[in-house]
Design a protein around this motif. Structure first.
Motif, PDB file in Angstrom:
ATOM      1  N   MET A  51       7.723  -6.624   0.976  1.00  0.00           N
ATOM      2  CA  MET A  51       8.443  -5.624   0.174  1.00  0.00           C
ATOM      3  C   MET A  51       8.561  -6.134  -1.255  1.00  0.00           C
ATOM      4  N   LYS A  77       2.778  -3.102  -3.695  1.00  0.00           N
ATOM      5  CA  LYS A  77       1.682  -2.447  -2.954  1.00  0.00           C
ATOM      6  C   LYS A  77       1.527  -0.974  -3.365  1.00  0.00           C
ATOM      7  N   ASP A  85       4.289   4.588   4.265  1.00  0.00           N
ATOM      8  CA  ASP A  85       5.687   4.986   4.499  1.00  0.00           C
ATOM      9  C   ASP A  85       5.942   6.431   4.045  1.00  0.00           C
ATOM     10  N   VAL A 135      12.348   6.703   6.251  1.00  0.00           N
ATOM     11  CA  VAL A 135      12.177   5.459   7.014  1.00  0.00           C
ATOM     12  C   VAL A 135      13.549   4.960   7.477  1.00  0.00           C
ATOM     13  N   PHE A 140      10.274   2.709  14.929  1.00  0.00           N
ATOM     14  CA  PHE A 140       9.570   2.781  13.650  1.00  0.00           C
ATOM     15  C   PHE A 140       8.191   2.136  13.756  1.00  0.00           C
ATOM     16  N   ARG A 141       8.129   0.963  14.401  1.00  0.00           N
ATOM     17  CA  ARG A 141       6.850   0.248  14.513  1.00  0.00           C
ATOM     18  C   ARG A 141       5.831   1.053  15.326  1.00  0.00           C
ATOM     19  N   GLU A 187       4.579   3.659  13.004  1.00  0.00           N
ATOM     20  CA  GLU A 187       3.770   3.029  11.964  1.00  0.00           C
ATOM     21  C   GLU A 187       2.376   2.688  12.510  1.00  0.00           C
ATOM     22  N   GLY A 193       3.293  -0.727   4.870  1.00  0.00           N
ATOM     23  CA  GLY A 193       4.644  -1.283   4.818  1.00  0.00           C
ATOM     24  C   GLY A 193       4.562  -2.791   5.085  1.00  0.00           C
ATOM     25  N   GLY A 194       5.580  -3.512   4.618  1.00  0.00           N
ATOM     26  CA  GLY A 194       5.550  -4.972   4.725  1.00  0.00           C
ATOM     27  C   GLY A 194       5.407  -5.517   6.143  1.00  0.00           C
ATOM     28  N   GLY A 195       5.821  -4.725   7.143  1.00  0.00           N
ATOM     29  CA  GLY A 195       5.771  -5.222   8.520  1.00  0.00           C
ATOM     30  C   GLY A 195       4.587  -4.703   9.314  1.00  0.00           C
ATOM     31  N   ARG A 199      15.818   0.241   1.935  1.00  0.00           N
ATOM     32  CA  ARG A 199      15.028  -0.470   2.945  1.00  0.00           C
ATOM     33  C   ARG A 199      15.937  -1.079   4.018  1.00  0.00           C
ATOM     34  N   PRO A 200      15.773  -0.632   5.265  1.00  0.00           N
ATOM     35  CA  PRO A 200      16.689  -1.067   6.333  1.00  0.00           C
ATOM     36  C   PRO A 200      16.725  -2.585   6.512  1.00  0.00           C
ATOM     37  N   LEU A 201      15.588  -3.244   6.383  1.00  0.00           N
ATOM     38  CA  LEU A 201      15.575  -4.688   6.655  1.00  0.00           C
ATOM     39  C   LEU A 201      16.194  -5.511   5.526  1.00  0.00           C
ATOM     40  N   ARG A 229       5.798 -13.732   8.532  1.00  0.00           N
ATOM     41  CA  ARG A 229       4.673 -12.837   8.216  1.00  0.00           C
ATOM     42  C   ARG A 229       3.573 -13.435   7.345  1.00  0.00           C
TER      43      ARG A 229
HETATM   44  C1  S3P Z   1       9.285  -2.913   5.942  1.00  0.00           C
HETATM   45  C2  S3P Z   1       8.837  -2.620   4.681  1.00  0.00           C
HETATM   46  C3  S3P Z   1       8.942  -1.266   4.093  1.00  0.00           C
HETATM   47  C4  S3P Z   1       9.033  -0.203   5.199  1.00  0.00           C
HETATM   48  C5  S3P Z   1      10.104  -0.536   6.173  1.00  0.00           C
HETATM   49  C6  S3P Z   1       9.887  -1.893   6.853  1.00  0.00           C
HETATM   50  C7  S3P Z   1       9.134  -4.295   6.436  1.00  0.00           C
HETATM   51  O1  S3P Z   1       7.796  -1.000   3.277  1.00  0.00           O
HETATM   52  O2  S3P Z   1       7.807  -0.076   5.872  1.00  0.00           O
HETATM   53  O3  S3P Z   1      11.341  -0.515   5.492  1.00  0.00           O
HETATM   54  O4  S3P Z   1       9.192  -4.491   7.667  1.00  0.00           O
HETATM   55  O5  S3P Z   1       8.919  -5.211   5.604  1.00  0.00           O
HETATM   56  P1  S3P Z   1       7.522  -1.724   1.853  1.00  0.00           P
HETATM   57  O6  S3P Z   1       6.841  -3.020   2.137  1.00  0.00           O
HETATM   58  O7  S3P Z   1       6.639  -0.764   1.140  1.00  0.00           O
HETATM   59  O8  S3P Z   1       8.840  -1.902   1.200  1.00  0.00           O
END
Ligand code: S3P
Length: 182
Positions: A13, A17, A36, A47, A59-60, A63, A81-83, A120-122, A139
């Motif tokens: 995040m 990107k 996203d 999200v 969510f995963r 995704e 997304g970052g994950g 962003r929830p995380l 990661r």
């Molecule tokens: C996440 C990153 C977010 C989004 C979600 C989970 C993550 O995207 O997919 O909040 O797990 O790192 P960005 O990387 O675009 O912020």
């Protein structure tokens, strides 16, 4: 030289990107897709709401399905997304369907860039530094595993990072259409 139908941006995040991806797509005449944003468009839910209603697991799943669909396309710059890399099957699909660009950023700059984020929830953790550093420990090896190119985006603004990527891509990536024409 890797021949691949898409360019795919991965990384944590705040690494840029979406902003770099959008600009890179415009520069190369490709379609830009933010995974996203696309998920939010398809589900009609943010999200944050998906996390709230279905948890990270839900969510995963969404995704993973979305990225599988996007990877079947071509001519796109896809900001993930970052994950997204957490899932081994998705990692394989990303690596197979795209030239994968890993945007890196150091923790201090990442914290600065995300300081005002409340979505962003995380990131909704009492200690953001600790949270981001734990995510990175988990990661970073997964990003590196599938990266065709790594760029430290922390010290560059969007225009400079895009310019640098376009330069680097010239002799590292070819789209299948261009390869066929050559
Ligand atoms: C996440 C990153 C977010 C989004 C979600 C989970 C993550 O995207 O997919 O909040 O797990 O790192 P960005 O990387 O675009 O912020």
């Amino acid at each position: 030289m890797k021949v691949a139908p898409n360019l795919i941006l991965i990384g944590p995040m705040g690494a840029g990107k979406s902003s770099i991806g959008r600009r890179l797509a415009r520069r190369l005449g490709l379609q830009f897709v933010d995974a996203d944003v696309e998920l939010e468009r398809q589900t009609g839910a943010t999200v944050a709401l998906i996390f709230e209603l279905e948890g990270e697991v839900g969510f995963r799943e969404r995704e993973r399905a979305l990225l599988a669909g996007l990877c079947a396309g071509r001519g796109q710059v896809i900001a993930t997304g970052g994950g997204a890399v957490l899932d081994a099957h998705t990692r394989r699909q990303l690596a197979e369907s795209g030239f994968v660009i890993y945007l890196k950023i150091d923790l201090d700059r990442q914290l600065q860039r995300l300081a005002r984020d409340r979505q962003r929830p995380l990131l909704q953790a009492p200690d953001r530094r600790e949270r981001l550093s734990a995510l990175s420990a988990q990661r970073a090896p997964l990003y590196a595993e599938i990266a065709d190119l790594e760029l430290d985006s922390g010290r560059l603004n969007v225009a400079m990072a895009t310019h640098r990527l376009a330069e680097l891509l010239q002799d590292r990536w070819q789209s299948p259409c261009a390869a066929g024409a050559a």
